[in-house]
Design a protein around this motif. Structure first.
Motif, PDB file in Angstrom:
ATOM      1  N   ALA A  37      12.093 109.832 102.143  1.00 45.21           N
ATOM      2  CA  ALA A  37      11.239 108.854 101.982  1.00 45.21           C
ATOM      3  C   ALA A  37      11.571 107.640 103.020  1.00 45.21           C
ATOM      4  O   ALA A  37      10.458 107.176 103.771  1.00 45.21           O
ATOM      5  N   ALA A  38      12.822 107.579 103.186  1.00 46.61           N
ATOM      6  CA  ALA A  38      13.224 106.289 104.167  1.00 46.61           C
ATOM      7  C   ALA A  38      12.677 106.553 105.554  1.00 46.61           C
ATOM      8  O   ALA A  38      12.387 105.950 106.340  1.00 46.61           O
ATOM      9  N   ALA A  39      12.892 108.059 105.878  1.00 45.43           N
ATOM     10  CA  ALA A  39      12.726 108.458 107.245  1.00 45.43           C
ATOM     11  C   ALA A  39      11.085 108.486 107.541  1.00 45.43           C
ATOM     12  O   ALA A  39      10.780 107.944 108.567  1.00 45.43           O
ATOM     13  N   LEU A  40      10.367 108.840 106.556  1.00 43.68           N
ATOM     14  CA  LEU A  40       8.938 108.626 106.520  1.00 43.68           C
ATOM     15  C   LEU A  40       8.294 107.140 106.875  1.00 43.68           C
ATOM     16  O   LEU A  40       7.828 106.935 107.726  1.00 43.68           O
ATOM     17  N   ALA A  41       9.119 106.239 106.088  1.00 43.85           N
ATOM     18  CA  ALA A  41       8.921 104.749 106.372  1.00 43.85           C
ATOM     19  C   ALA A  41       8.968 104.134 107.446  1.00 43.85           C
ATOM     20  O   ALA A  41       8.521 103.272 108.046  1.00 43.85           O
ATOM     21  N   VAL A  42      10.190 104.916 108.296  1.00 42.68           N
ATOM     22  CA  VAL A  42      10.614 104.178 109.538  1.00 42.68           C
ATOM     23  C   VAL A  42      10.339 104.973 110.745  1.00 42.68           C
ATOM     24  O   VAL A  42      10.713 104.732 111.648  1.00 42.68           O
ATOM     25  N   GLY A  43       9.730 106.270 110.754  1.00 44.05           N
ATOM     26  CA  GLY A  43       9.639 106.850 111.974  1.00 44.05           C
ATOM     27  C   GLY A  43      10.865 107.677 112.200  1.00 44.05           C
ATOM     28  O   GLY A  43      10.923 107.895 113.363  1.00 44.05           O
ATOM     29  N   GLY A  44      11.600 108.088 111.172  1.00 42.35           N
ATOM     30  CA  GLY A  44      13.084 108.646 111.387  1.00 42.35           C
ATOM     31  C   GLY A  44      12.917 110.051 111.233  1.00 42.35           C
ATOM     32  O   GLY A  44      12.081 110.722 110.749  1.00 42.35           O
ATOM     33  N   LEU A  45      14.140 110.573 111.474  1.00 40.18           N
ATOM     34  CA  LEU A  45      14.494 112.057 111.620  1.00 40.18           C
ATOM     35  C   LEU A  45      15.582 112.201 110.117  1.00 40.18           C
ATOM     36  O   LEU A  45      16.224 111.271 109.906  1.00 40.18           O
ATOM     37  N   VAL A  46      15.463 113.360 109.644  1.00 38.20           N
ATOM     38  CA  VAL A  46      16.399 113.717 108.634  1.00 38.20           C
ATOM     39  C   VAL A  46      17.327 114.788 108.977  1.00 38.20           C
ATOM     40  O   VAL A  46      17.067 115.879 109.688  1.00 38.20           O
ATOM     41  N   ALA A  47      18.710 114.539 108.705  1.00 33.62           N
ATOM     42  CA  ALA A  47      19.900 115.571 108.944  1.00 33.62           C
ATOM     43  C   ALA A  47      20.170 116.005 107.677  1.00 33.62           C
ATOM     44  O   ALA A  47      20.592 115.042 106.923  1.00 33.62           O
ATOM     45  N   LYS A  88      15.246  95.237 112.855  1.00 34.98           N
ATOM     46  CA  LYS A  88      16.107  94.638 113.687  1.00 34.98           C
ATOM     47  C   LYS A  88      16.055  95.451 115.014  1.00 34.98           C
ATOM     48  O   LYS A  88      16.298  94.798 116.091  1.00 34.98           O
ATOM     49  N   PHE A  89      15.835  96.618 114.919  1.00 33.03           N
ATOM     50  CA  PHE A  89      15.849  97.513 116.155  1.00 33.03           C
ATOM     51  C   PHE A  89      14.450  98.503 116.228  1.00 33.03           C
ATOM     52  O   PHE A  89      14.505  99.360 115.967  1.00 33.03           O
ATOM     53  N   PRO A  90      13.354  97.833 116.697  1.00 28.51           N
ATOM     54  CA  PRO A  90      12.334  98.316 116.578  1.00 28.51           C
ATOM     55  C   PRO A  90      11.998  99.577 117.430  1.00 28.51           C
ATOM     56  O   PRO A  90      11.009 100.604 116.849  1.00 28.51           O
ATOM     57  N   ALA A  91      12.575  99.838 118.462  1.00 31.42           N
ATOM     58  CA  ALA A  91      12.523 101.070 119.078  1.00 31.42           C
ATOM     59  C   ALA A  91      13.521 102.266 119.093  1.00 31.42           C
ATOM     60  O   ALA A  91      13.532 103.068 119.558  1.00 31.42           O
ATOM     61  N   LEU A  92      14.653 101.760 118.108  1.00 35.03           N
ATOM     62  CA  LEU A  92      15.638 102.770 118.116  1.00 35.03           C
ATOM     63  C   LEU A  92      15.567 103.902 117.179  1.00 35.03           C
ATOM     64  O   LEU A  92      15.107 103.900 116.037  1.00 35.03           O
ATOM     65  N   PRO A  93      15.960 105.156 117.601  1.00 33.20           N
ATOM     66  CA  PRO A  93      15.665 106.199 116.640  1.00 33.20           C
ATOM     67  C   PRO A  93      16.591 106.157 115.714  1.00 33.20           C
ATOM     68  O   PRO A  93      17.720 105.900 115.800  1.00 33.20           O
ATOM     69  N   ILE A  94      16.278 106.277 114.490  1.00 35.39           N
ATOM     70  CA  ILE A  94      16.940 106.515 113.126  1.00 35.39           C
ATOM     71  C   ILE A  94      16.849 107.972 112.627  1.00 35.39           C
ATOM     72  O   ILE A  94      15.827 108.464 112.360  1.00 35.39           O
ATOM     73  N   VAL A 122      19.222 118.007 115.380  1.00 34.15           N
ATOM     74  CA  VAL A 122      18.202 116.733 115.279  1.00 34.15           C
ATOM     75  C   VAL A 122      18.371 116.019 116.561  1.00 34.15           C
ATOM     76  O   VAL A 122      17.111 115.684 116.902  1.00 34.15           O
ATOM     77  N   MET A 123      19.503 115.940 117.274  1.00 29.57           N
ATOM     78  CA  MET A 123      19.223 115.137 118.524  1.00 29.57           C
ATOM     79  C   MET A 123      18.606 115.859 119.549  1.00 29.57           C
ATOM     80  O   MET A 123      17.822 115.366 120.438  1.00 29.57           O
ATOM     81  N   GLU A 124      18.523 117.076 119.486  1.00 31.04           N
ATOM     82  CA  GLU A 124      17.803 117.939 120.200  1.00 31.04           C
ATOM     83  C   GLU A 124      16.291 117.571 120.140  1.00 31.04           C
ATOM     84  O   GLU A 124      15.719 117.610 121.113  1.00 31.04           O
ATOM     85  N   GLY A 125      15.976 117.485 118.953  1.00 28.65           N
ATOM     86  CA  GLY A 125      14.503 117.056 118.581  1.00 28.65           C
ATOM     87  C   GLY A 125      14.023 115.645 119.172  1.00 28.65           C
ATOM     88  O   GLY A 125      13.175 115.388 119.734  1.00 28.65           O
ATOM     89  N   LEU A 126      15.168 114.711 119.056  1.00 27.69           N
ATOM     90  CA  LEU A 126      14.980 113.611 119.704  1.00 27.69           C
ATOM     91  C   LEU A 126      14.481 113.788 121.216  1.00 27.69           C
ATOM     92  O   LEU A 126      13.866 112.851 121.900  1.00 27.69           O
ATOM     93  N   VAL A 131      22.284 106.545 112.930  1.00 27.53           N
ATOM     94  CA  VAL A 131      22.490 107.237 111.599  1.00 27.53           C
ATOM     95  C   VAL A 131      22.482 106.437 110.255  1.00 27.53           C
ATOM     96  O   VAL A 131      23.341 105.380 110.466  1.00 27.53           O
ATOM     97  N   LEU A 132      22.082 106.876 109.395  1.00 33.09           N
ATOM     98  CA  LEU A 132      22.098 106.083 108.028  1.00 33.09           C
ATOM     99  C   LEU A 132      22.622 107.009 106.995  1.00 33.09           C
ATOM    100  O   LEU A 132      22.101 108.126 106.836  1.00 33.09           O
ATOM    101  N   ALA A 133      23.639 106.717 106.402  1.00 32.11           N
ATOM    102  CA  ALA A 133      24.172 107.681 105.282  1.00 32.11           C
ATOM    103  C   ALA A 133      24.381 107.117 104.152  1.00 32.11           C
ATOM    104  O   ALA A 133      24.542 105.707 103.967  1.00 32.11           O
ATOM    105  N   GLU A 134      24.481 107.665 103.190  1.00 37.49           N
ATOM    106  CA  GLU A 134      24.718 107.068 101.625  1.00 37.49           C
ATOM    107  C   GLU A 134      25.973 106.478 101.461  1.00 37.49           C
ATOM    108  O   GLU A 134      26.264 105.186 101.237  1.00 37.49           O
TER     109      GLU A 134
END
Length: 304
Positions: free
Chosen positions: A252-262, A225-231, A296-300, A187-190
């Motif tokens: 924008a960050a999620a879009l750039a790395v194929g991540g999800l948004v919570a 650093k983690f090419p396959a890790l869900p972000i 979000v985790m259910e989506g994963l 998870v990435l937070a501000e």
């Protein structure tokens, strides 16, 4: 006078030009705001051949090129000369920036070394979170910023009243503070309190990016650093600010790395100042935070 025209260009870009301008092709730093403590402005000016220069501000990321002749009137040879001068100036700027980062990193490391591990602090008590890898010197809480190699690059200082400052000159872009141990998702937070809240409510590992402007850089750094890790990007929902910068940056960050948004889901009587997951925790408790991530985790799990 070349220097006068150059100073006018600096002023036109919204910076306070230095009193004296040297046109010797060397890099000089100056106060971009006119305040004595500020040295974020920089410039390189060449007077020989085709007088030209480059200037900018490290704090805002501004870089502008100035030429004594209008670009449309330049001969191919002059155009080439201008390009070479700009490139040389940028190399000097990058070398100087690296030096500033190194010096600040060294100072930050010293302060970190002499600080005590933090256990309690008025800010942590106010936010209802624990200290995860923090230190304190006197009344100040220190949050470390590191790059992916684990090198300390800067510090965020948090005062008892909650005001925050980043160590001057320290490298921030792409650097973060890690909470928890790496698992099957990241998870990435501000902010620190938001990140600590999410980790404490869900047990998930969190990287704190310190501001919305750094989310994209940190997401890209971690993706390398983690090419396959869900972000998962934990957005601040700045619903009362025009353009909702927190949500916009997270998307924008999620879009750039194929991540999800919570996104924090607030109760109907949401106060205007409630924007992040720590605010949600204060209003509705850990379960409300956990529920946002469960979705979000259910989506994963379903491979979306």
């Amino acid at each position: 006078m070349i220097a006068d025209h150059f100073a006018q260009a600096i002023a036109a870009a919204g910076l306070v030009p230095p009193d004296t301008i040297h046109a010797d092709g060397q890099l000089y730093r100056f106060s971009a705001t006119g305040k004595r403590s500020d040295s974020a402005g920089w410039y390189v000016l060449h007077a020989d051949g085709l007088p030209a220069g480059v200037f900018g501000c490290w704090r805002t990321g501004l870089t502008e090129t100035w030429c004594s002749k209008a670009e449309s009137t330049l001969t191919p040879a002059e155009r080439q000369m201008l390009l070479e001068k700009v490139r040389a100036a940028q190399r000097q700027r990058d070398a100087e920036k690296m030096l500033i980062h190194q010096q600040a990193g060294h100072s930050a490391m010293l302060r970190w070394r002499f600080a005590q591990p933090a256990t309690e602090h008025p800010y942590l008590a106010a936010k209802g979170v624990k200290a995860h890898g923090l230190r304190a010197d006197s009344r100040r809480l220190l949050v470390p910023l590191r790059d992916t190699s684990g090198t300390l690059t800067s510090l965020q200082t948090i005062y008892p009243n909650g005001s925050k400052r980043l160590f001057p000159g320290g490298r921030v872009t792409g650097c973060y503070h890690a909470i928890g141990t790496l698992g099957c998702v990241l998870v990435l937070a501000e902010g620190y309190a938001t990140g600590a809240t999410i980790h404490e409510a869900t047990g998930l590992p969190v990287a704190v990016a310190f501001n919305a402007g750094n989310l994209l850089a940190v997401a890209r750094t971690l993706r390398r650093k983690f090419p396959a890790l869900p972000i998962v990007l934990a957005a601040d929902d700045d619903h009362t600010t025009e353009g909702n910068p927190g949500l916009t940056a997270a998307r924008a960050a999620a879009l750039a790395v194929g991540g999800l948004v919570a996104v924090p889901q607030f109760p109907a009587d949401r106060p205007p100042k409630a924007t992040d997951f720590n605010d949600l925790f204060s209003l509705a408790g850990s379960n409300a935070v956990r529920a946002c991530f469960a979705e979000v985790m259910e989506g994963l799990d379903h491979g979306h």
